[in-house]
Design a protein around this motif. Structure first.
Motif, PDB file in Angstrom:
ATOM      1  N   CYS A 549     -48.612 110.547 158.925  1.00 44.92           N
ATOM      2  CA  CYS A 549     -49.885 111.257 159.153  1.00 44.92           C
ATOM      3  C   CYS A 549     -51.010 111.088 158.068  1.00 44.92           C
ATOM      4  N   ASP A 553     -55.691 115.082 159.510  1.00 43.52           N
ATOM      5  CA  ASP A 553     -54.844 115.695 160.416  1.00 43.52           C
ATOM      6  C   ASP A 553     -54.392 117.385 160.124  1.00 43.52           C
ATOM      7  N   THR A 557     -53.998 120.198 162.948  1.00 42.19           N
ATOM      8  CA  THR A 557     -52.432 120.823 163.199  1.00 42.19           C
ATOM      9  C   THR A 557     -52.633 122.269 162.803  1.00 42.19           C
ATOM     10  N   SER A 560     -54.127 124.131 165.768  1.00 44.87           N
ATOM     11  CA  SER A 560     -53.232 124.082 167.063  1.00 44.87           C
ATOM     12  C   SER A 560     -52.207 125.320 166.997  1.00 44.87           C
ATOM     13  N   ASN A 574     -53.581 116.899 166.319  1.00 46.52           N
ATOM     14  CA  ASN A 574     -52.380 117.734 166.000  1.00 46.52           C
ATOM     15  C   ASN A 574     -51.203 116.848 165.720  1.00 46.52           C
ATOM     16  N   VAL A 575     -50.523 117.044 164.710  1.00 46.87           N
ATOM     17  CA  VAL A 575     -49.364 116.038 164.482  1.00 46.87           C
ATOM     18  C   VAL A 575     -48.332 116.610 165.361  1.00 46.87           C
TER      19      VAL A 575
END
Length: 651
Positions: A549, A553, A557, A560, A574-575
């Motif tokens: 990634c 990101d 993430t 989220s 979102n990884v």
């Protein structure tokens, strides 16, 4: 022509030019030996490196002596050898030689730091003279260097005098036609170099070091000065804008809301499946030059990051995170705008970079207090203008620099009474953390959820820090600076854990870039690998995320994990989402690359592209046949990012 050959008016210039060419080639050979295990030594590559270098050296010295050629050619015969003529020639020859010697010294120190000839970093250093001069004073024995430069200059001037170059130049008179012919040849050659020779022409080799050594430092400097900003569609392979946005939208779509704007936009709502949002404080720490290779987690045996290594076992740890660039401003751009790097200079340093859609917009939509902390003067690298113009209150060590009237934000100095140690780049990490903790206490008392962004400085040359903190002497090298950086983080957590707001605070720690990023290949992939972690999030199980990634990101993430619903113009994702496709964006100010697992597509200016397989075992790039689909996707990411900023659609 006979008169021209017998004219000695230009004897001093000829000797200076020959000296410059000889020293330049000696320096080039020194760099070759310096990188002996990474350059290509076969006779063709060595010859090509030296000949290409000679060509660019000729162009460089031509521009350096252009004013002298004008003076020597246009000075009337009756004034040649006059007191004025002697004073001007001795003065400017001495000054030029002294500057030339200093520049060659500077090239050696620049190569030591960046493994490249002068580039846009050197341009920045010319602008931010206070920090750079102070750094040089603290990193190198400046009196010895200056004394050495003066001694060498005197030696060169003596050789000119012994060789009677001054005498010939100050006594020779040749016809006006001959002098005008010399001037015409000189001016014409300079015009040809200006019109048809690009610094990129020196990049003839697949081995990056051979290409860099082929360049002339001064020529590279002015090329970077001219090309600090590059329009994507002028320099890089492109596709139709509509096609580029279609591809990027497909890659970003995770079927949770759709796009709310048509056409050339990636604006979309991000919706979480849980109805309850977390309102955790966030302390975000962007760590200066913190390579993944420093951690025991990634194989380092020097035990210089014991605390960060312990956090790696007790956090949401990103094992396969890559920085987008090689400068601090690239890291800032990536994490705040969640955008792939655009060619040329970072958005942080560009004009019209205020009121963009950054992570502060998301935090402010949740009524967070957003602050930026920097231990130096935030004027450096345009940080204050960028963060101040994008919703952050500034806390820095700036003493005298002011923000633009266009930027409406609070500015707070870190006072002398709050400083225990300071070097060229700013106060030590412990001091900037202490300031941030003091502000966090006030925010907690005022019941303000906070987002505090801290940029560290201690892991930077001259590698000095408070004595007695660790078992490595300050100023002894990078390992000591890294270990002190780790120590300061430990002290931060120790003090923060005693605060009433600690249990409701998440810490995000990530590097801005690696300590070194140069290698023999055009993109040195391993030197973009950085540590990143989210700490103190007890609701989420500690884990190691192995997905490849990017810095862009990290905030999507985090948002989220806190179950936030928000509007987004971010390229990051979102990884942890099932739809996340592993990839990383890495680049220099001229090279733009998309990496997916072990495949790397590199876009270069002059509308060139190369496709490679990355061999992690030896960190090499092996050429692959062109993949048109991969190429089109790579183009689309970078083209759309540039399009949105250039057309002011990130506002």
């Amino acid at each position: 022509m006979k008169k021209l050959l017998s004219c000695h008016r230009y004897a001093l210039l000829v000797h200076f030019i020959l000296l410059f060419l000889v020293i330049s080639q000696i320096l080039r050979l020194a760099f070759f030996i310096w990188q002996y295990d990474e350059v290509s030594w076969n006779i063709i590559d060595l010859s090509m490196t030296l000949l290409t270098g000679l060509f660019f050296d000729l162009g460089t010295v031509l521009f350096l002596t252009l004013a002298a050629f004008l003076y020597y050619s246009l000075m009337p015969d009756r004034w040649i050898g006059s007191v004025m003529d002697k004073v001007l020639i001795w003065l400017f020859t001495s000054l030029t030689v002294f500057i030339m010697v200093l520049v060659f010294f500077a090239e050696i120190t620049f190569w030591d730091e960046f493994r490249t000839r002068f580039n846009f970093i050197a341009v920045d250093y010319l602008i931010y003279t206070h920090e750079v001069v102070a750094n040089i004073e603290e990193s190198y024995p400046l009196p010895i260097l200056i004394a050495g430069a003066v001694s060498i200059t005197l030696g060169i001037l003596y050789s000119f005098w012994v060789g009677k170059s001054f005498k010939k130049t100050l006594s020779s008179k040749c016809g006006l036609k001959a002098r005008l012919l010399v001037l015409a040849i000189t001016m014409g050659t300079a015009a040809l170099f200006t019109a048809f020779v690009s610094n990129a022409d020196a990049e003839w080799s697949d081995n990056r070091y051979n290409s860099e050594i082929s360049k002339a430092g001064i020529y590279s400097f002015f090329a970077a000065f001219r090309n600090n900003q590059m329009k994507y569609d002028e320099f890089y392979t492109s596709v139709e804008d509509s096609r580029a946005f279609q591809i990027v939208k497909e890659k970003l779509d995770d079927a949770n809301g759709g796009y709310t704007k048509g056409g050339f936009s990636i604006h979309r709502p991000i919706k979480d499946s849980l109805p309850t949002e977390e309102r955790k404080n966030v302390i975000f720490i962007l760590v200066e030059s913190f390579s993944g290779s420093f951690l025991k987690e990634f194989g380092n045996a020097d035990a210089i990051t014991p605390f960060v290594d312990s956090l790696a076992q007790n956090s949401i740890f990103f094992e396969n995170m890559f920085a987008t660039g090689t400068r601090t401003v690239r890291g800032m751009e990536a994490v705040t705008l969640s955008i792939p790097p655009t060619p040329g200079q970072s958005i942080v340093k560009r004009p019209e970079n205020q009121n963009l859609f950054t992570v502060s917009n998301v935090f402010k939509s949740k009524q967070y207090d957003c602050n930026f902390f920097y231990g130096g003067d935030g004027y450096f690298d345009n940080m204050n203008a960028y963060f101040g113009g994008n919703g952050f209150t500034i806390y820095d060590r700036g003493r005298g620099s002011v923000l633009s009237d266009k930027i409406k934000t609070d500015r707070n100095n870190i006072e002398d009474s709050e400083v225990t140690f300071e070097n060229a780049w700013g106060i030590c990490d412990e001091d900037v953390y202490a300031k941030m903790l003091k502000v966090a206490d006030r925010q907690h008392q005022e019941k303000l959820p906070f987002f505090n962004f801290v940029m560290t400085t201690s892991n930077h040359r001259p590698y000095t820090y408070p004595s007695g903190k660790i078992d490595i002497e300050p100023g002894s090298g990078r390992n000591g600076a890294v270990k002190y950086t780790d120590y300061a983080l430990r002290q931060l957590f120790k003090k923060a854990s005693l605060k009433p707001w600690y249990k409701n605070t998440v810490f995000v720690i990530i590097a801005d870039h690696c300590a070194n990023s140069a290698g023999k290949d055009e993109i040195d992939v391993a030197n973009y690998h950085i540590p990143a972690m989210i700490v103190n999030f007890p609701e989420i199980q500690n884990q190691k995320i192995r997905k490849q990634c990017s810095q862009i990101d990290i905030f999507p993430t985090l948002f989220s994990l806190m179950h936030w619903n928000y509007e987004s113009d971010f390229f990051g994702k979102n990884v942890l989402h099932n739809s996340f496709e592993e990839r990383a964006f890495v680049g220099t100010y001229r090279k733009l690359a998309l990496m997916k697992k072990n495949k790397v597509m590199v876009l270069s200016d002059q509308k060139k592209q190369n496709f490679y397989r990355w061999d992690k075992t030896d960190n090499s790039l092996k050429p692959l046949p062109m993949d048109k689909g991969f190429l089109e996707e790579t183009i689309s990411w970078y083209q759309t990012a540039d399009y949105l900023f250039t057309n002011k659609l990130l506002k």
